[in-house]
Design a protein around this motif. Sequence first.
Motif, PDB file in Angstrom:
ATOM      1  N   UNK A  37     -29.847  43.763   2.755  1.00  0.00           N
ATOM      2  CA  UNK A  37     -30.954  42.943   1.905  1.00  0.00           C
ATOM      3  C   UNK A  37     -30.658  41.451   2.399  1.00  0.00           C
ATOM      4  N   UNK A  38     -31.940  40.886   2.181  1.00  0.00           N
ATOM      5  CA  UNK A  38     -32.218  39.407   2.504  1.00  0.00           C
ATOM      6  C   UNK A  38     -32.457  38.508   1.394  1.00  0.00           C
ATOM      7  N   UNK A  39     -31.644  38.030   0.478  1.00  0.00           N
ATOM      8  CA  UNK A  39     -32.219  36.998  -0.372  1.00  0.00           C
ATOM      9  C   UNK A  39     -32.680  35.814   0.156  1.00  0.00           C
ATOM     10  N   UNK A  40     -33.604  35.278  -0.953  1.00  0.00           N
ATOM     11  CA  UNK A  40     -34.653  34.097  -0.319  1.00  0.00           C
ATOM     12  C   UNK A  40     -33.549  33.150   0.369  1.00  0.00           C
ATOM     13  N   UNK A  41     -34.126  32.701   1.506  1.00  0.00           N
ATOM     14  CA  UNK A  41     -33.418  31.539   2.120  1.00  0.00           C
ATOM     15  C   UNK A  41     -32.027  31.747   2.695  1.00  0.00           C
ATOM     16  N   UNK A  42     -31.986  33.002   2.725  1.00  0.00           N
ATOM     17  CA  UNK A  42     -30.297  33.324   3.071  1.00  0.00           C
ATOM     18  C   UNK A  42     -30.417  34.301   4.297  1.00  0.00           C
TER      19      UNK A  42
ATOM     20  N   UNK B   2     -14.648  36.501   4.264  1.00  0.00           N
ATOM     21  CA  UNK B   2     -15.070  36.317   5.599  1.00  0.00           C
ATOM     22  C   UNK B   2     -16.454  35.615   5.953  1.00  0.00           C
ATOM     23  N   UNK B   3     -16.464  34.849   6.867  1.00  0.00           N
ATOM     24  CA  UNK B   3     -17.695  34.145   6.874  1.00  0.00           C
ATOM     25  C   UNK B   3     -18.013  34.156   8.190  1.00  0.00           C
ATOM     26  N   UNK B   4     -19.437  33.745   8.569  1.00  0.00           N
ATOM     27  CA  UNK B   4     -20.228  33.330   9.687  1.00  0.00           C
ATOM     28  C   UNK B   4     -20.751  31.848   9.290  1.00  0.00           C
ATOM     29  N   UNK B   5     -20.607  30.740   9.935  1.00  0.00           N
ATOM     30  CA  UNK B   5     -21.056  29.656   9.466  1.00  0.00           C
ATOM     31  C   UNK B   5     -21.782  29.032  10.513  1.00  0.00           C
ATOM     32  N   UNK B   6     -22.974  28.658  10.315  1.00  0.00           N
ATOM     33  CA  UNK B   6     -23.927  27.927  11.163  1.00  0.00           C
ATOM     34  C   UNK B   6     -24.042  26.505  10.698  1.00  0.00           C
ATOM     35  N   UNK B   7     -24.029  25.792  11.911  1.00  0.00           N
ATOM     36  CA  UNK B   7     -23.656  24.343  11.700  1.00  0.00           C
ATOM     37  C   UNK B   7     -24.447  23.501  10.766  1.00  0.00           C
ATOM     38  N   UNK B  89     -33.254  30.508  12.593  1.00  0.00           N
ATOM     39  CA  UNK B  89     -32.382  31.181  13.484  1.00  0.00           C
ATOM     40  C   UNK B  89     -31.158  31.615  12.551  1.00  0.00           C
ATOM     41  N   UNK B  90     -30.803  32.911  13.135  1.00  0.00           N
ATOM     42  CA  UNK B  90     -29.669  33.654  12.249  1.00  0.00           C
ATOM     43  C   UNK B  90     -28.680  34.107  13.287  1.00  0.00           C
ATOM     44  N   UNK B  91     -27.565  33.788  13.100  1.00  0.00           N
ATOM     45  CA  UNK B  91     -26.193  34.187  13.711  1.00  0.00           C
ATOM     46  C   UNK B  91     -25.613  35.545  13.061  1.00  0.00           C
ATOM     47  N   UNK B  92     -25.150  36.597  13.609  1.00  0.00           N
ATOM     48  CA  UNK B  92     -24.299  37.423  13.149  1.00  0.00           C
ATOM     49  C   UNK B  92     -23.152  37.717  13.980  1.00  0.00           C
ATOM     50  N   UNK B  93     -22.095  38.511  13.197  1.00  0.00           N
ATOM     51  CA  UNK B  93     -21.082  39.205  14.234  1.00  0.00           C
ATOM     52  C   UNK B  93     -20.774  40.702  13.603  1.00  0.00           C
ATOM     53  N   UNK B  94     -20.101  41.153  14.446  1.00  0.00           N
ATOM     54  CA  UNK B  94     -19.356  42.528  14.070  1.00  0.00           C
ATOM     55  C   UNK B  94     -18.168  42.725  14.786  1.00  0.00           C
ATOM     56  N   UNK B 104     -22.271  40.767   9.794  1.00  0.00           N
ATOM     57  CA  UNK B 104     -22.153  39.777   8.961  1.00  0.00           C
ATOM     58  C   UNK B 104     -23.034  38.763   9.426  1.00  0.00           C
ATOM     59  N   UNK B 105     -23.726  38.248   8.397  1.00  0.00           N
ATOM     60  CA  UNK B 105     -24.751  36.957   9.009  1.00  0.00           C
ATOM     61  C   UNK B 105     -24.470  35.861   8.428  1.00  0.00           C
ATOM     62  N   UNK B 106     -24.896  34.566   9.037  1.00  0.00           N
ATOM     63  CA  UNK B 106     -24.848  33.091   8.594  1.00  0.00           C
ATOM     64  C   UNK B 106     -25.926  33.075   7.525  1.00  0.00           C
TER      65      UNK B 106
END
Lengths: 109, 114
Positions: A37-42, B2-7, B89-94, B104-106
């Motif tokens: 799922x994708x919440x707004x702005x996430x 756990x985290x994916x961080x986009x700068x 733009x979305x970054x992800x990892x697994x 897991x997405x940023x």
Amino acid sequence: DAKTTQPNSMESNEEEPVHLPCNHSTISGTDYIHWYRQLPSQGPEYVIHGLTSNVNNRMASLAIAEDRKSSTLILHRATLRDAAVYYCIPYSGNTPLVFGKGTRLSVIA
Amino acid sequence: DVKVTQSSRYLVKRTGEKVFLECVQDMDHENMFWYRQDPGLGLRLIYFSYDVKMKEKGDIPEGYSVSREKKERFSLILESASTNQTSMYLCASTSSLGPNYGYTFGSGTRLTVV
């Protein structure tokens, strides 16, 4: 990639259960059914996945049809924070996740 | 957690600039991905990487390159930014490519090219 069909949008009242359907009639035998799922702005957030049996976790339940051609994500008591776009994705792991258009869930207080 | 961080959450760049989007994960994941998301087009895969120093093209690699010098960091590079690269733009990892593992997405970087 297996093709999926989801309603463009659904609406639910707060505190009520929500059943989000997904048809994936061309799913292969090795595909798991993933829901994000994708919440707004996430970014998208993993919700649940399964292969054949129904699955439960703290976020939701996943009911998979016996022939695996469809599945239903169940939110037991919708809250305002559940308003999001929900994606159903057949996934074998052989190639990266492919997202469709998903279902936009609105939750009414 | 756990985290994916986009700068950067938001970025505004000029046409023709070289743009770096950085993504760092703290989960020791082997596999990392870059997607872009546009209204009406959904998420589309740009590049991905299964290991340090390796990269694979996704569905829309034109105008982009990537760098993976360390396991935890995956950078997306716009060689010469253009207005049609304005996007989320979305970054992800697994950890594994198996079907039993989720991504897991940023939180995303909203890039505007002017």
